[in-house]
Design an enzyme around this catalytic site. Sequence first.
Site, PDB file in Angstrom:
ATOM      1  N   ASN A   9       0.876  -1.174   0.000  1.00 47.46           N
ATOM      2  CA  ASN A   9       0.000   0.000   0.000  1.00 47.46           C
ATOM      3  C   ASN A   9       0.914   1.226   0.000  1.00 47.46           C
ATOM      4  O   ASN A   9       1.512   1.553   1.021  1.00 47.46           O
ATOM      5  CB  ASN A   9      -0.885  -0.034   1.253  1.00 47.46           C
ATOM      6  N   TRP A  10       0.999   1.847  -1.160  1.00 54.29           N
ATOM      7  CA  TRP A  10       1.935   2.981  -1.288  1.00 54.29           C
ATOM      8  C   TRP A  10       1.408   4.271  -0.656  1.00 54.29           C
ATOM      9  O   TRP A  10       2.130   5.247  -0.567  1.00 54.29           O
ATOM     10  CB  TRP A  10       2.257   3.230  -2.764  1.00 54.29           C
ATOM     11  N   LYS A  11       0.126   4.280  -0.265  1.00 54.60           N
ATOM     12  CA  LYS A  11      -0.466   5.498   0.315  1.00 54.60           C
ATOM     13  C   LYS A  11      -0.184   6.692  -0.615  1.00 54.60           C
ATOM     14  O   LYS A  11      -0.176   6.527  -1.818  1.00 54.60           O
ATOM     15  CB  LYS A  11       0.066   5.716   1.732  1.00 54.60           C
ATOM     16  N   HIS A  94      -9.581   1.486   4.460  1.00 64.65           N
ATOM     17  CA  HIS A  94      -8.326   1.594   5.216  1.00 64.65           C
ATOM     18  C   HIS A  94      -8.550   2.533   6.408  1.00 64.65           C
ATOM     19  O   HIS A  94      -9.296   3.502   6.306  1.00 64.65           O
ATOM     20  CB  HIS A  94      -7.206   2.127   4.316  1.00 64.65           C
ATOM     21  N   GLU A  96      -6.877   4.841   7.572  1.00 62.50           N
ATOM     22  CA  GLU A  96      -6.596   6.266   7.305  1.00 62.50           C
ATOM     23  C   GLU A  96      -7.772   6.924   6.586  1.00 62.50           C
ATOM     24  O   GLU A  96      -8.047   8.109   6.775  1.00 62.50           O
ATOM     25  CB  GLU A  96      -5.290   6.392   6.501  1.00 62.50           C
ATOM     26  N   GLU A 166      -5.870  -4.840  10.276  1.00 67.62           N
ATOM     27  CA  GLU A 166      -4.813  -3.879  10.581  1.00 67.62           C
ATOM     28  C   GLU A 166      -5.145  -3.139  11.884  1.00 67.62           C
ATOM     29  O   GLU A 166      -5.943  -2.182  11.871  1.00 67.62           O
ATOM     30  CB  GLU A 166      -4.684  -2.854   9.453  1.00 67.62           C
ATOM     31  N   GLY A 172       2.309   2.030  10.662  1.00 72.04           N
ATOM     32  CA  GLY A 172       3.310   3.083  10.490  1.00 72.04           C
ATOM     33  C   GLY A 172       4.014   3.479  11.782  1.00 72.04           C
ATOM     34  O   GLY A 172       4.718   4.482  11.821  1.00 72.04           O
ATOM     35  N   SER A 212       3.140  -2.388  10.314  1.00 73.20           N
ATOM     36  CA  SER A 212       4.581  -2.515  10.576  1.00 73.20           C
ATOM     37  C   SER A 212       5.153  -3.882  10.179  1.00 73.20           C
ATOM     38  O   SER A 212       6.050  -4.416  10.835  1.00 73.20           O
ATOM     39  CB  SER A 212       4.892  -2.190  12.038  1.00 73.20           C
ATOM     40  N   GLY A 233       2.686  -1.135   4.192  1.00 65.72           N
ATOM     41  CA  GLY A 233       2.909   0.252   3.778  1.00 65.72           C
ATOM     42  C   GLY A 233       4.382   0.522   3.558  1.00 65.72           C
ATOM     43  O   GLY A 233       4.939   0.234   2.492  1.00 65.72           O
ATOM     44  N   GLY A 234       5.043   1.055   4.581  1.00 62.03           N
ATOM     45  CA  GLY A 234       6.425   1.516   4.470  1.00 62.03           C
ATOM     46  C   GLY A 234       7.384   0.555   3.788  1.00 62.03           C
ATOM     47  O   GLY A 234       8.175   0.957   2.928  1.00 62.03           O
TER      48      GLY A 234
HETATM   49  P1  PGA Z   1       2.741   0.079   7.551  1.00 61.07           P
HETATM   50  O1  PGA Z   1       1.301   0.395   6.928  1.00 61.07           O
HETATM   51  O2  PGA Z   1       3.209  -1.238   6.954  1.00 61.07           O
HETATM   52  O3  PGA Z   1       3.613   1.232   7.113  1.00 61.07           O
HETATM   53  O4  PGA Z   1       2.577  -0.022   9.019  1.00 61.07           O
HETATM   54  C1  PGA Z   1       0.360  -0.629   6.736  1.00 61.07           C
HETATM   55  C2  PGA Z   1      -0.898  -0.098   6.099  1.00 61.07           C
HETATM   56  O5  PGA Z   1      -1.303   1.037   6.409  1.00 61.07           O
HETATM   57  O6  PGA Z   1      -1.533  -0.778   5.273  1.00 61.07           O
END
Ligand code: PGA
Length: 254
Positions: A9-11, A94, A96, A166, A172, A212, A233-234
Amino acid sequence: MRKPIIAGNWKMYKDVHEAKSFVNNLKSYPLPKNVDAVICAPFISLSTLVAHTKGIRLGIGAQNVHWEREGAYTGEVSVPMLQKLDVNYVIIGHSERRQYFAETDEMVHLKTKAALDGGLTPIVCVGEQLEHREEGNTAAVIQKQIQQGLFGLSSAEMKQLVIAYEPVWAIGTGKASTASDAQEVCQLIRQTVVALWSMEVGEAVRIQYGGSVKPSNIATYLSQPDIDGALVGGASLQPDSFLALLTNAHGDPK
Ligand code: PGA
């Protein structure tokens, strides 16, 4: 059999040039066959990603979609628009989006149904906040999100989608859930699906853990009986790290 699925997930990271350079880099390596690999990118890079990943085993997904086919919804993108780009996946609900854009379980339901009707595979996110966990309300929060987000879907539709668990406090932050805590909630999700649909649907639906996840810890999640993949994500932003996630996933079907 549930094939592992690892989705990046590149956000709101990477412009179109950076997206192209990521996949060009990735193309120098053979992608493992035993894992479904997906990148979910900002809308503006999707057509470039689809064009540059022909012939490699990488699915491309969006990070959001509107439930209407078209209309006066400034700034939104519809399922038919994604279909025309040959996009295969879409992240829905998600945390966010729930937190910053006020998405509700009702919207998650509308978006999931629209995505399935259009032949996309939704990656539907659920997860508790830290206070829910501390108050012992994790199970109730997750069950409500599943019930309200997915109610009325047919068994065939349920088998097609992916659920991403999640925990919001793990996203994150570098504070990943332990594998056994993540397994406990993923098992609860599967049991909830069995109770609301059937054993057959519960055994077929793929459940990811996210929060994470890194190349160094992904194998501990994937070795859990109810965790079939990861939403990352990251650690999905660099080609070498994304590739390491795929290879370290030890993708045996469950
Ligand atoms: P993260 O993000 O791996 O950076 O914790 C996960 C996500 O939001 O899908």
